[in-house]
Design a protein around this motif. Structure first.
Motif, PDB file in Angstrom:
ATOM      1  N   ALA A 206       0.817  -1.207   0.000  1.00  0.00           N
ATOM      2  CA  ALA A 206       0.000   0.000   0.000  1.00  0.00           C
ATOM      3  C   ALA A 206       0.854   1.261   0.000  1.00  0.00           C
ATOM      4  O   ALA A 206       0.577   2.216  -0.726  1.00  0.00           O
ATOM      5  CB  ALA A 206      -0.931  -0.002   1.222  1.00  0.00           C
ATOM      6  N   ILE A 207       1.906   1.249   0.802  1.00  0.00           N
ATOM      7  CA  ILE A 207       2.789   2.416   0.901  1.00  0.00           C
ATOM      8  C   ILE A 207       3.688   2.533  -0.315  1.00  0.00           C
ATOM      9  O   ILE A 207       3.947   3.618  -0.821  1.00  0.00           O
ATOM     10  CB  ILE A 207       3.626   2.337   2.191  1.00  0.00           C
ATOM     11  CG1 ILE A 207       2.704   2.367   3.411  1.00  0.00           C
ATOM     12  CG2 ILE A 207       4.645   3.467   2.250  1.00  0.00           C
ATOM     13  CD1 ILE A 207       3.415   2.117   4.721  1.00  0.00           C
ATOM     14  N   GLY A 208       4.162   1.387  -0.821  1.00  0.00           N
ATOM     15  CA  GLY A 208       5.001   1.392  -2.012  1.00  0.00           C
ATOM     16  C   GLY A 208       6.253   0.547  -1.842  1.00  0.00           C
ATOM     17  O   GLY A 208       6.858   0.524  -0.773  1.00  0.00           O
ATOM     18  N   ILE A 209       6.624  -0.162  -2.927  1.00  0.00           N
ATOM     19  CA  ILE A 209       7.834  -0.989  -2.932  1.00  0.00           C
ATOM     20  C   ILE A 209       8.997  -0.128  -3.405  1.00  0.00           C
ATOM     21  O   ILE A 209       8.967   0.420  -4.504  1.00  0.00           O
ATOM     22  CB  ILE A 209       7.654  -2.204  -3.857  1.00  0.00           C
ATOM     23  CG1 ILE A 209       6.462  -3.044  -3.389  1.00  0.00           C
ATOM     24  CG2 ILE A 209       8.916  -3.057  -3.888  1.00  0.00           C
ATOM     25  CD1 ILE A 209       6.124  -4.187  -4.317  1.00  0.00           C
ATOM     26  N   ARG A 210      10.023  -0.036  -2.587  1.00  0.00           N
ATOM     27  CA  ARG A 210      11.118   0.907  -2.872  1.00  0.00           C
ATOM     28  C   ARG A 210      12.318   0.272  -3.564  1.00  0.00           C
ATOM     29  O   ARG A 210      13.248   0.963  -3.921  1.00  0.00           O
ATOM     30  CB  ARG A 210      11.572   1.574  -1.570  1.00  0.00           C
ATOM     31  CG  ARG A 210      10.494   2.465  -0.954  1.00  0.00           C
ATOM     32  CD  ARG A 210      11.009   3.140   0.319  1.00  0.00           C
ATOM     33  NE  ARG A 210      10.073   4.126   0.814  1.00  0.00           N
ATOM     34  CZ  ARG A 210       9.067   3.862   1.644  1.00  0.00           C
ATOM     35  NH1 ARG A 210       8.888   2.617   2.060  1.00  0.00           N
ATOM     36  NH2 ARG A 210       8.263   4.810   2.059  1.00  0.00           N
ATOM     37  N   CYS A 211      12.323  -1.042  -3.737  1.00  0.00           N
ATOM     38  CA  CYS A 211      13.463  -1.652  -4.424  1.00  0.00           C
ATOM     39  C   CYS A 211      13.402  -1.332  -5.912  1.00  0.00           C
ATOM     40  O   CYS A 211      12.326  -1.141  -6.480  1.00  0.00           O
ATOM     41  CB  CYS A 211      13.484  -3.164  -4.195  1.00  0.00           C
ATOM     42  SG  CYS A 211      12.057  -4.039  -4.841  1.00  0.00           S
TER      43      CYS A 211
END
Length: 286
Positions: A206-211
Motif C-alpha cells: 500500500a505504501i510502495g515498494i522501494r526496491c
C-alpha cells in the motif's frame, strides 16, 4: 532472515530502518530480503492455483453461489495498482498510471474465501485491465475450457463480456436485469476485499515498494499473495491499520474505475451467455 523480511513486508519501512531491527547494514538487509522473498515466491505453484478437480470446482462454485445465488462462478477477477519508485531506464513513463504515480498493475483472481487463485505481476501501471487479461494465460485456459464448459469468471465493466467472463449490464431495464446486476456485483465483491486485506496485512504493497530491481518487485507481490493464502488457510484475523495505510489502499484501488469501454446490453455474440443467464435463471428467481 525470515523475521527481517516479514518486518519489511509488514511495515513498508526503508531498508535502513528495517536493517536496524537486527543490527545489519542497509545493503545486507536488501540481500536478505531479496533472497527470502524469492524463496517464498517460488512456493506459488503450491499455494496459488485455480481449482482443477471436479470437487474443487464444485466447492468454489458453491462458495460464490452462497454469496448472492450467482451460478457457475469459479473466480472474481480484477486489477489493483502497487506503487513503486521510478524504475529508471529508457521507458520509465510506461509505469506512470492515471493517478500520475509509478506502479505495477496487478491482475488477480480470488475465490469466495479471499484466497488468491491466479496472479499476474508483470504489467506497468499504464496498462489497462482488459489488456492484461487479454494477454494472460488464464484467458487461454478459459477459452480452452480447462475448468469445464459452463465455468465463468466475474469482472467489472472495464472488461469485454465473453462466454467465460460475465460483466454487469450498463443500463438494466427489467427486474430480472436489476437482480442479475445486484447478484453479479455482490458475488464479484470478494476480489475488492481480497486486495484490501492483502494490503492491510502487508502495508509495503500500500505504501510502495522501494526496491529498484523489477524482478524483486514482482517476487514481492507474489510472496505477499502466498503468505496471504497461508494466513487464510490458518484463519488468521485481519489486522487493524493506520489512516495513512487505509488512504493509500483506497487511492490505489480507485484508479481503474470506469476506464474501460462501455459494453452494451445487446443480445449478440458473447452477450448471449449473459442474456441466457438473465432469462433462464434470474427471471425464475422473481
Amino acid at each position: 532472515m525470515v523475521l527481517l523480511t516479514l518486518r519489511y513486508l509488514a511495515t513498508g519501512s526503508i531498508l535502513q530502518v528495517v536493517g536496524d531491527f537486527i543490527n545489519v547494514d542497509k545493503a545486507t538487509a536488501s540481500r536478505v530480503i531479496t533472497k527470502v522473498i524469492r524463496s517464498i515466491a517460488r512456493l506459488h505453484p503450491q499455494f496459488i492455483k485455480m481449482p482443477s478437480t471436479p470437487q474443487e470446482l464444485n466447492n468454489v462454485k458453491q462458495g460464490f453461489f452462497n454469496i448472492s445465488r450467482f451460478p457457475r462462478c469459479i473466480g472474481a477477477l480484477d486489477c489493483s495498482h502497487i506503487k513503486i519508485i521510478s524504475p529508471g531506464g529508457q521507458n520509465p513513463e510506461i509505469f506512470r498510471n492515471r493517478k500520475l504515480f509509478f506502479s505495477f498493475n496487478i491482475q488477480a483472481v480470488c475465490d469466495s474465501t479471499l484466497k488468491v487463485q491466479d496472479i499476474v505481476c508483470r504489467w506497468p501501471g499504464s496498462s489497462h485491465d482488459s489488456t492484461i487479461f487479454k494477454n494472460s494465460r488464464l484467458r487461454a485456459r478459459m477459452e480452452n475450457r480447462e475448468f469445464g464448459e459452463d465455468s465463468i469468471l466475474l469482472g467489472d465493466s472495464g472488461y469485454a463480456v465473453k462466454k467465460y467472463l460475465i460483466t454487469p449490464l450498463q443500463n438494466p431495464q427489467t427486474r430480472a436485469e436489476h437482480l442479475f446486476n445486484e447478484s453479479q456485483i455482490r458475488t464479484r465483491n470478494p476480489i475488492e476485499r481480497c486486495f484490501g486485506v492483502i494490503k492491510r496485512r502487508f502495508p509495503v504493497l500500500a505504501i510502495g515498494i522501494r526496491c529498484k530491481h523489477s524482478k524483486s518487485r514482482s517476487h514481492c507481490m507474489v510472496a505477499c499473495s502466498v503468505l496471504h493464502n497461508i494466513a487464510c488457510m490458518m484463519n488468521e484475523p485481519e489486522l487493524e491499520v493506520t489512516a495513512e495505510i487505509e488512504a493509500a489502499i483506497e487511492f490505489a484501488n480507485g484508479i481503474n474505475l470506469d476506464l474501460g469501454p462501455q459494453w452494451g446490453n445487446g443480445v449478440t455474440g458473447n452477450n448471449i451467455v449473459r442474456f441466457n443467464l438473465i432469462n433462464e435463471y434470474f427471471l425464475r428467481l422473481l
